[in-house]
Design an enzyme around this catalytic site. Sequence first.
Site, short mmCIF file in Angstrom:
data_model
loop_
_atom_site.label_atom_id
_atom_site.label_comp_id
_atom_site.label_asym_id
_atom_site.label_seq_id
_atom_site.Cartn_x
_atom_site.Cartn_y
_atom_site.Cartn_z
N ALA A 1 3.40 -0.83 4.74
CA ALA A 1 2.92 -0.86 6.12
C ALA A 1 2.51 -2.26 6.57
O ALA A 1 2.57 -2.57 7.77
CB ALA A 1 1.75 0.12 6.28
N HIS B 1 12.99 -2.36 1.51
CA HIS B 1 12.39 -1.09 1.92
C HIS B 1 13.22 0.06 1.38
O HIS B 1 14.45 -0.02 1.36
CB HIS B 1 12.29 -0.98 3.45
CG HIS B 1 11.44 -2.04 4.05
ND1 HIS B 1 10.06 -2.01 3.98
CD2 HIS B 1 11.76 -3.20 4.68
CE1 HIS B 1 9.57 -3.10 4.56
NE2 HIS B 1 10.58 -3.83 4.99
N ARG C 1 4.52 11.10 -2.66
CA ARG C 1 4.34 10.72 -1.25
C ARG C 1 5.58 11.04 -0.43
O ARG C 1 6.65 10.46 -0.66
CB ARG C 1 4.09 9.21 -1.20
CG ARG C 1 4.05 8.65 0.18
CD ARG C 1 4.13 7.14 0.19
NE ARG C 1 3.97 6.64 1.52
CZ ARG C 1 4.25 5.39 1.90
NH1 ARG C 1 4.68 4.52 1.01
NH2 ARG C 1 4.10 5.03 3.14
N ASN D 1 8.25 -5.49 -1.16
CA ASN D 1 8.13 -4.33 -0.28
C ASN D 1 6.68 -4.35 0.21
O ASN D 1 5.78 -3.87 -0.48
CB ASN D 1 8.45 -3.03 -1.00
CG ASN D 1 8.48 -1.85 -0.03
OD1 ASN D 1 7.96 -1.94 1.09
ND2 ASN D 1 9.07 -0.74 -0.45
N ARG E 1 13.12 4.80 12.15
CA ARG E 1 11.91 5.61 12.11
C ARG E 1 11.03 5.35 13.34
O ARG E 1 11.52 4.89 14.37
CB ARG E 1 11.19 5.37 10.78
CG ARG E 1 12.09 5.73 9.57
CD ARG E 1 11.38 5.52 8.26
NE ARG E 1 10.19 6.36 8.16
CZ ARG E 1 9.21 6.15 7.27
NH1 ARG E 1 9.31 5.14 6.42
NH2 ARG E 1 8.16 6.94 7.24
N PRO F 1 0.78 -1.23 0.00
CA PRO F 1 0.00 0.00 0.00
C PRO F 1 0.82 1.28 0.00
O PRO F 1 1.86 1.37 0.65
CB PRO F 1 -0.82 -0.10 1.29
CG PRO F 1 -0.15 -1.13 2.12
CD PRO F 1 0.50 -2.07 1.17
N ASN F 2 0.30 2.24 -0.75
CA ASN F 2 0.84 3.60 -0.87
C ASN F 2 2.10 3.71 -1.74
O ASN F 2 2.55 4.81 -2.03
CB ASN F 2 1.11 4.23 0.51
CG ASN F 2 -0.16 4.34 1.33
OD1 ASN F 2 -1.10 4.99 0.90
ND2 ASN F 2 -0.21 3.67 2.48
N TYR G 1 10.83 9.24 0.97
CA TYR G 1 10.88 8.21 -0.08
C TYR G 1 11.52 8.68 -1.39
O TYR G 1 11.67 7.89 -2.32
CB TYR G 1 9.46 7.67 -0.35
CG TYR G 1 8.86 7.03 0.88
CD1 TYR G 1 9.36 5.82 1.37
CD2 TYR G 1 7.82 7.64 1.59
CE1 TYR G 1 8.84 5.23 2.51
CE2 TYR G 1 7.28 7.05 2.74
CZ TYR G 1 7.80 5.85 3.18
OH TYR G 1 7.29 5.27 4.31
N GLU H 1 13.26 -9.24 1.10
CA GLU H 1 12.43 -8.15 1.60
C GLU H 1 13.16 -6.84 1.32
O GLU H 1 14.38 -6.76 1.49
CB GLU H 1 12.25 -8.32 3.12
CG GLU H 1 11.35 -7.29 3.72
CD GLU H 1 11.51 -7.15 5.22
OE1 GLU H 1 12.43 -7.76 5.81
OE2 GLU H 1 10.71 -6.41 5.81
C1 DQA Z 1 8.41 1.20 3.46
C2 DQA Z 1 8.54 1.42 4.96
C3 DQA Z 1 7.22 1.16 5.68
O1 DQA Z 1 7.36 1.42 7.07
C4 DQA Z 1 6.14 2.07 5.14
O2 DQA Z 1 4.90 1.76 5.74
C5 DQA Z 1 6.05 2.07 3.66
C6 DQA Z 1 7.28 2.02 2.87
C7 DQA Z 1 9.68 1.56 2.71
O3 DQA Z 1 9.82 1.14 1.56
O4 DQA Z 1 10.52 2.29 3.24
O5 DQA Z 1 4.97 2.21 3.09
O6 DQA Z 1 8.15 -0.19 3.24
#
Ligand code: DQA
Length: 145
Positions: free
Chosen positions: A77, A100, A18, A74, A107, A10-11, A23, A98
Site C-alpha cells: 500500500a 506487485h 489474505r 513490493n 483495481r 505492509p500486509n 493474492y 518494482e
Molecule cells: C500489492 C498491491 C497493492 O495495491 C496492495 O496495497 C498490496 C499488494 C500487490 O502485490 O499486488 O498490499 O502491492
Amino acid sequence: MQRVLVLNGPNLGRLGSREPEVYGNVEYDDLVGRCAAWGAELGLEVDMRQTDDEAELVGWLHQATDDATPVVLNAAAFTHYSYALHDACAQLKAPLVEVHISNPGRREEFRHTNVIASVATGSISGFGVDSYALALRAVRALLAR
Ligand code: DQA
C-alpha cells in the site's frame, strides 16, 4: 554470488490467508523459499525481508544505497502514497525493480496512483507470485548490461 534485496511492505506477511482471491494461496514463507530458489537459478543470493513499518523499509533502502545492492520492491500500500519511500528509492545506485502480485491498474482508483514507478528501473505486476520470478530475471538482465 551477487546479493539482491527483495523487500516487502505492509500486509504481505499475511500472504496465503489474505484475500486469496486477489493474492493467491501461496504463503509468505513459501514465497521466501521460491524466491531463494529462483534467485539461485540466476546466480543471485536473495535476501528477502518483510515489514509493516515504513521507517524500517526506508532504513533497508538506505542500506541498499550505501552497499549499491539491487532491490526488488513490493511496497504494497505504501506504493500509492509514501513520498518517504519514493525519496529513499530515488537515492538507490543499483537497479530497482518494482513488483506487485496483483495488477493495481485493474483495481480500485486509489491503487492507480503510484509514487514508486517514477524512480524504479522498471515495474512488473499482475502475474501472481510469479511476478517475483520475473523481477529477479529482470535484475539479472539489468546487471548483465
Ligand atoms: C500489492 C498491491 C497493492 O495495491 C496492495 O496495497 C498490496 C499488494 C500487490 O502485490 O499486488 O498490499 O502491492
